[in-house]
Design an enzyme around this catalytic site. Structure first.
Site, PDB file in Angstrom:
ATOM      1  CG  HIS A 104      -2.061  -0.980   1.040  1.00  0.00           C
ATOM      2  ND1 HIS A 104      -2.564  -1.710   2.077  1.00  0.00           N
ATOM      3  CD2 HIS A 104      -2.770  -1.343  -0.066  1.00  0.00           C
ATOM      4  CE1 HIS A 104      -3.543  -2.490   1.611  1.00  0.00           C
ATOM      5  NE2 HIS A 104      -3.684  -2.276   0.319  1.00  0.00           N
ATOM      6  CD  GLU A 153      -0.591   0.498   4.366  1.00  0.00           C
ATOM      7  OE1 GLU A 153       0.118  -0.518   4.410  1.00  0.00           O
ATOM      8  OE2 GLU A 153      -1.825   0.454   4.200  1.00  0.00           O
ATOM      9  NE  ARG A 165      -6.433   0.203   0.440  1.00  0.00           N
ATOM     10  CZ  ARG A 165      -6.364  -0.558   1.528  1.00  0.00           C
ATOM     11  NH1 ARG A 165      -5.760  -0.120   2.612  1.00  0.00           N
ATOM     12  NH2 ARG A 165      -6.891  -1.755   1.534  1.00  0.00           N
ATOM     13  CG  HIS A 203       0.016  -4.007   4.975  1.00  0.00           C
ATOM     14  ND1 HIS A 203      -0.702  -3.522   3.920  1.00  0.00           N
ATOM     15  CD2 HIS A 203       0.461  -5.230   4.606  1.00  0.00           C
ATOM     16  CE1 HIS A 203      -0.700  -4.416   2.935  1.00  0.00           C
ATOM     17  NE2 HIS A 203       0.011  -5.465   3.328  1.00  0.00           N
ATOM     18  CD  GLU A 217      -2.307  -3.439   9.086  1.00  0.00           C
ATOM     19  OE1 GLU A 217      -1.814  -2.308   8.866  1.00  0.00           O
ATOM     20  OE2 GLU A 217      -2.974  -4.072   8.249  1.00  0.00           O
TER      21      GLU A 217
HETATM   22 ZN   LIG Z   1      -1.793  -1.752   4.013  1.00  0.00          ZN
END
Ligand SMILES: [Zn+2]
Ligand SMILES: *[C@@H]1O[C@H](CO)[C@@H](O)[C@H](O)[C@H]1NC(C)=O
Ligand SMILES: *[C@@H]1O[C@H](CO)[C@@H](O)[C@H](O)[C@H]1NC(C)=O
Ligand SMILES: *[C@@H]1O[C@H](CO)[C@@H](O)[C@H](O)[C@H]1NC(C)=O
Length: 455
Positions: free
Chosen positions: A188, A191, A242, A312, A383
């Site tokens: 993405h 990020e 994104r 991410h 994440e």
């Molecule tokens: Zn992501």
């Protein structure tokens, strides 16, 4: 009915103006705010999600755990009316970012940048965010400088014809025969902390002798920027982009969500069919050159790669498949134990170890589910920080602390992969293409005692 029509009209206007701005000029987020809205019940949560389109709210949380507050980016024109709507329902919220453009501008500067080491061999550091050319020059430098340790592999091209690079780090005299760990970042575009952590891991594994033990039984494949077109676009034009940058044949909106584009349960829950949405799944599985090249490379190494890790942000979660629905893999407890062990190494930023059962909404077509589906036993989405205070605009001063806090978890992964998946020699007779069963016919144990298995 009237209000529904109005809502549709409003959202169309919004989408169109975004598109018009997108190609020609830099998108400004002046006056945009990020609110953390805290529903107290499932009903309140649903109410918020229902009004989202009529207030032009863009949802930010990537995976929504049931207990999470919901983060939204709110355009200036919606703030007053949303405020009174929430007050009406007595739903509380906090403004976490009061002006998104200011946060974006602050993220680009680092007061220490000018004092950074001018004698460094490469123009890469972890006190600022870097453009793709710096990242790629760094990879090329490592490839040239450490030929015994590093191989830079061009696995294809992005939609806009940028190279896609994987770096292999191995001190084996016959690389490619040992168990391996795959790490990717930058799926993405917005990020930014993700490619930063991936490049930090590369630097630490290649250049820091104290980390040599991480190479003793394991090979590493690291792809720091899976979506280079999107990443560059966040630097030049729209910081909050994104997706990929592919052109649609049916819409003026560009890009596909690469993490809804992988070929396992593609097109299921939580993936949009609308090219203007941030979670657009694409026209078919692996429609994007970036996901196609990445998956083909991983498939080609699927008998070696025992652990798939995709980075991410944000939220501080270690997530275990499956994500496409509330479904647990049969060896879920093995994955959970390893994730908990890895997460126990984090000191400054604590991560919540979660799973699909905790998810409010499923997301199909994710890379982690796909990796699990081709037989890579340990598959995780991490994440990275933070939990929403700075969200995607994590200040540059936090890059190094995040990287340093994360790195020790790799020892847990490497040890697991080496001890459980390492006591095998691959024979050359039958190359493994799919790994749905335990590879008893194509591998043999070199030791009789193995504390665990990786099949
Ligand atoms: Zn992501
Ligand atoms: C990496 O270095 C090798 C050996 O010097 C070279 O052949 C190869 O082309 C380089 N890879 C890339 C992607 O530049
Ligand atoms: C790789 O690194 C480990 C740990 O430092 C070392 O024991 C091993 O001999 C190295 N292998 C090669 C081929 O250099
Ligand atoms: C700048 O460097 C000082 C001293 O090393 C450090 O305390 C500070 O956090 C750094 N600031 C940023 C923005 O990186």
């Amino acid at each position: 009915m009237m209000s529904l029509l109005l809502a549709i009209a409003l959202s169309c206007v919004f989408v169109t103006s975004q598109v018009a701005a997108e190609e020609s000029e830099v998108v400004s987020y002046a006056g945009f705010q990020v609110w953390k809205i805290k529903p107290n019940s499932g009903e309140e949560r649903q109410f918020i999600l229902d009004i989202k389109d009529s207030y032009e709210l863009e949802l930010w949380n990537e995976r929504r755990m049931t207990r999470d507050p919901i983060d939204f980016i709110i355009p200036p024109q919606s703030q007053t009316k949303l405020k009174s709507k929430l007050a009406e329902r007595k739903i509380s919220y906090v403004v976490v970012i009061s002006d998104l453009q200011t946060a974006i501008d602050n993220q680009k500067t680092n007061i220490n940048k000018t004092t950074s080491d001018s004698k460094a061999a490469y123009n890469m550091d972890w006190i600022s965010y870097h453009r793709l050319n710096n990242i790629y020059a760094f990879l090329t430098y490592l490839n040239t400088t450490y030929p015994k340790l590093v191989q830079l592999i061009n696995i294809g091209s992005s939609y806009e014809k940028r190279p896609l690079y994987v770096i292999r780090i191995s001190n084996s005299s016959s690389p490619g025969t040992r168990p391996a760990i795959w790490i990717d970042g930058g799926i993405h575009a917005r990020e930014w902390i993700s490619p930063a952590v991936a490049t930090y891991i590369i630097q630490q594994l290649v250049e820091v002798p104290a980390n040599a033990k991480l190479l003793s039984n394991v090979d590493w494949y690291i792809m720091p920027v899976v979506n280079p077109d999107g990443y560059e676009f966040t630097h030049t034009t729209n910081r909050m982009w994104r997706k990929t940058r592919s052109v649609s044949s049916t819409s003026s909106c560009r890009g596909v969500d690469p993490n809804r584009n992988f070929g396992f349960k593609w097109g299921g829950l939580g993936a949009s069919t609308n090219p203007c949405q941030d979670t657009y799944r694409g026209t078919k599985a692996f429609s994007e050159p970036e996901t196609l090249a990445t998956s083909n490379f991983i498939k080609g190494k699927s008998s070696q790669i025992k652990l798939y890790l995709t980075l991410h942000s944000y939220g501080q979660y270690a997530l275990i498949p499956y994500g496409y629905d509330v479904v647990y893999p049969p060896d879920y407890n093995d994955l959970l134990a390893l994730a908990n062990n890895a997460a126990s190494k984090f000191v400054k930023y604590t991560y919540t170890v979660g799973n699909s059962a905790d998810l409010l909404y499923a997301a199909s077509g994710g890379s982690d589910d796909w990796a699990k589906s081709i037989g890579i036993k340990y598959s995780y989405t991490f994440e990275l920080p933070d939990r929403g205070t700075n969200a995607f605009t994590l200040p540059a001063s936090e890059i190094l602390p995040v990287c340093q806090d994360f790195f020790p978890a790799l020892d847990v992964f490497a040890t697991k992969v080496a001890t459980c998946c390492g006591a095998f020699t691959t024979t050359t007779t039958k190359p493994l293409t799919t790994r749905t069963t335990r590879p008893t016919t194509t591998t043999k144990r070199t030791t009789t005692k193995c504390p665990c298995t990786c099949g």
